[in-house]
Design an enzyme around this catalytic site. Structure first.
Site, PDB file in Angstrom:
ATOM      1  N   ARG A 146      -9.418  -9.974 -32.996  1.00 30.01           N
ATOM      2  CA  ARG A 146     -10.602  -9.179 -32.668  1.00 30.01           C
ATOM      3  C   ARG A 146     -11.177  -9.634 -31.326  1.00 30.01           C
ATOM      4  NH1 ARG A 146     -12.769 -12.324 -36.908  1.00 30.01           N
ATOM      5  NH2 ARG A 146     -14.466 -13.695 -36.306  1.00 30.01           N
ATOM      6  N   GLY A 182      -3.704 -10.442 -28.347  1.00 34.46           N
ATOM      7  CA  GLY A 182      -4.899 -11.274 -28.280  1.00 34.46           C
ATOM      8  C   GLY A 182      -6.195 -10.482 -28.173  1.00 34.46           C
ATOM      9  N   HIS A 183      -7.274 -11.199 -28.088  1.00 31.82           N
ATOM     10  CA  HIS A 183      -8.608 -10.602 -28.100  1.00 31.82           C
ATOM     11  C   HIS A 183      -8.890  -9.740 -26.875  1.00 31.82           C
ATOM     12  CE1 HIS A 183     -10.314 -13.817 -25.406  1.00 31.82           C
ATOM     13  NE2 HIS A 183      -9.215 -14.395 -25.824  1.00 31.82           N
ATOM     14  N   ASN A 184      -9.575  -8.634 -27.126  1.00 33.12           N
ATOM     15  CA  ASN A 184     -10.070  -7.747 -26.070  1.00 33.12           C
ATOM     16  C   ASN A 184      -8.989  -7.037 -25.262  1.00 33.12           C
ATOM     17  OD1 ASN A 184     -12.423 -10.078 -26.252  1.00 33.12           O
ATOM     18  ND2 ASN A 184     -13.217  -8.004 -25.991  1.00 33.12           N
ATOM     19  N   SER A 214      -7.573  -9.576 -22.972  1.00 31.75           N
ATOM     20  CA  SER A 214      -8.282  -8.812 -21.948  1.00 31.75           C
ATOM     21  C   SER A 214      -7.333  -8.050 -21.029  1.00 31.75           C
ATOM     22  CB  SER A 214      -9.190  -9.733 -21.119  1.00 31.75           C
ATOM     23  OG  SER A 214     -10.116 -10.378 -21.971  1.00 31.75           O
TER      24      SER A 214
END
Lengths: 342, 342, 342
Positions: free
Chosen positions: B218, B239-241, B259
């Site tokens: 998340r 991974g996140h974002n 990201s």
């Protein structure tokens, strides 16, 4: 267990030490202490023999050399690795689970269980599935519908086996492994990916071991197959319709796309990758982190990505290390030639 | 199903063979036998046509060539791949699960279920979570709190969906996948890693498929997003974002740090890796085992680690293969120059 | 929370803006809007400061520069990253689970639970296992026999912990992780792979975090150890008998074969691989996708497969890019020399 009893159990003869001393566990030669048995099977560890605190050490005739501690019993044998392995099993017996079918498991009314089955809490067994004698289904494992599991299998906690999988005898499937999920196949039409139906299944032969969180997809049509005696490590991805032969070794995090043939006795080291429709010949060795995009000959040893014969690959890498200097030298040479041309 | 009925269902015309013969299943052209239908969609398999034992074969006008077995009905159509895919679905219909909410599942009192929901044994649905009409939550799946799942979704056994995840319609999540775990972020202070709180969530749009044991973290703040129609294979790490666009393909064991932006229609082949804060342009292709550390242009095809244009990368690899010989030749050249300089 | 209260809580001083304005959540500087707090900790994002819609921004004295929006309160502090991290925690508090031991869990009669324990539905805790005060065992998690789990631990759904694992305090284990499965070891005899018994276990020290679907195998003999404060990402493979030091970082999809030593503070970036019996020195950095086959010195930064000093590796890669041209130039040079030799 007394040293003399351990020796007898493991096909070894006692030389020196105290054959009546007690052994309670096993350890490696560097960390073993009194009342432990160890092994010396690799000449490069010979230097540790004179200082080991172990009470006993499996060893082959050929490796006996130099000073042997007075209190160390040498257990001389033909195959120290196997003798030691048997000693470890004898000294550290597997815990005897109280075998029972948990009242907290859900078994479909059309499923059939053999004798001496253990089913842990919250495990599920689907319709028309069968579990062979003396097999163990641990807590939270999911056995789908129309699954066949042989005898003496061990399905660890939370492993998932999709419908129609066929699993032989003496198969070990570790926790979190997923057997029989859909293969990854789509046709791109009208700006979307149309899913290819996967109506095949997975077949796993006898004596196979499958690591934790490894995924083996079922065939699109027909089967994805793992041959007898093959061993697959953790977090491996085996795509749809791969045919893996007998006694194949596939190490951790390797990925095999789909429709490949891995012949008997091949070894894929850690984190290797194989493109689809490739054949890897029998007893070939794919070295760690290599990527295979074309067939590999039987017995070949390959390295790199894309992989080639390991000696060729290493020669290239060695040459690459000299390349920055070569670029310098080349400039100097150009200057010398220019001077000669003047 | 009769060949003529299958042809009609799958937009094909029957040429030759026996249109009233019965088809019971589908198989590939090499292994098909009587009463099976197959497909020929790739010219390189044309050679198998004359010997196939199949009773029927989907084929395009353009590929009809050479001897056709007498007992083979050609099913001539515009798009043999899609016609065959529809035939497979018709001949191998998905088993009809008895749809029910298991008495052995635990549904929070504030959760809401639509119509025609199936929930398997030992599944859990958390507080304030909702499951849309005709969705299936299989045995042992974990749906956290405040999770929204759309219609016609299929959450396979033992998949785990953390709190606050938002999942669209027609989404398939395979066994063991983990959606919404904490991203991997720490700040190093006073000789320890201080955990960055992850208070974001995961959003998965319609028609997404997520493979077995894949992990999608998340967002730290805000969401990790997967766009409509994207397909993610097994054992992938997202991974996140990360923001993944529409109709993106991410093959097995690929890893995308965090990201990143993966634009519509991009394809990441198996075992690729992407560093954080990178953008991969629409319809770009990242070839297998490549590592991406900088933005990739839309439509680019890249290879290697770090990746570059695939033709450039291949030229370098071809040159590398000649390097050991170049080093030899270079020495010879130096000697010749030295002689000229004398 | 009011800006002035947030500032006080997070060791910051308010400059400008409206200290009595209300903050309801946190966001990054590009997407933040009114009533949100953000952070500026990296000079390269300074350009976003003048246009941010955030109501407050953590910032260090050194980065204050140029136009500041009138309605933006600067929260000036020594360590904006940590101040912001604390603000995020304050503004997005973790949901308070109703703590209870589910009636749908199965706890062995010889297991022991501390105070304030939460055990989710369908979790299992084996014989002779203990769970320390304030620890959480989520739904479907499997705690084997003779397992020790410390205080304030969080074991996420469907994680599996095999027998005899020893886990410290404040340890987080994410969903689907498998701790303590058998290592991957066989001896090849009489045309079959004989399984090496794995009678060791796994020891995880305090403050360790382990990612989703990561696998940590137990020792063959003795322990596989993870030192205090180390953080391991998703889908990592840690083989048997590895010794991981304190505050080590291992990023996603990395694989460490077996019997390796990873010293304190080392960093393994994503998808790295480590051969067995290798030592990675303290604070060494292994860059993404690198393969380690030999010891790495403390503090070294290495890249490539096989990995070498990163500057050396990059110089080689830069040289490789020039190699195709060099091959051309070399031919030209040969021709010039041949001419001189005439």
């Amino acid at each position: 267990m007394l040293i003399k009893d351990l020796a007898q159990l493991c096909d070894a003869n006692v030389h020196g030490g105290d054959a009546s001393a007690f052994i309670n566990s096993a350890a490696d030669i560097m960390s073993a202490h009194a009342h432990q048995v160890t092994v010396l099977s690799d000449a490069k560890y010979k230097k540790y023999l004179k200082d080991t605190q172990a009470s006993a050490c499996f060893i082959s005739e050929a490796l006996i050399d130099g000073d042997i501690p007075d209190n160390l019993a040498l257990l001389v044998c033909k195959d120290p690795e196997i003798s030691f392995l048997n000693a470890v099993k004898a000294l550290h017996p597997e815990p005897v689970l109280k075998r029972q079918v948990s009242e907290h498991a859900v078994l479909a009314d059309t499923s059939t269980l053999g004798y001496d089955i253990h089913v842990g809490p919250f495990a599920t067994v689907g319709q028309h599935s069968s579990i062979g004698d003396s097999s163990t289904i641990e807590a939270g494992a999911r056995i789908g519908n129309h699954v066949s599991i042989g005898k003496h299998c061990h399905i660890h906690p939370n492993a998932v086996i999709y419908d129609h999988s066929v699993i032989g005898n003496n198969v070990i499937i570790h926790a979190g492994a997923v057997i029989g999920a859909d293969g990854f196949g789509y046709k791109f039409r009208d700006n979307q990916h149309v899913k290819v139906p996967h109506v095949g299944h997975v077949e796993i032969a006898d004596n196979v071991e499958i690591g934790a969180n490894t995924c083996i997809d079922r065939g699109a049509l027909g089967a994805t197959k793992i041959g007898a005696g093959s061993k697959i490590d953790n977090l491996v991805q085996l795509g749809h319709n791969n045919i893996v032969g007998r006694n194949v070794i596939i190490c951790g995090q390797s990925g095999i796309s789909g429709s490949c043939t891995i012949e008997d006795g091949a070894i894929l080291a850690g984190s290797t990758g194989v493109a689809d429709h490739v054949k890897i010949g029998s007893r070939a060795v794919v070295m760690a982190r290599s990527g295979i995009s074309a067939d590999v000959d039987p017995g070949a040893q390959v390295f790199g990505s894309p992989a080639k014969d390991r000696k060729v690959a290493w020669r290239e890498l060695a040459a690459l290390a000299k390349l920055p200097e070569l670029l310098q030298k080349f400039k100097a040479l150009e200057a010398r030639i220019a001077k000669l041309e003047e």
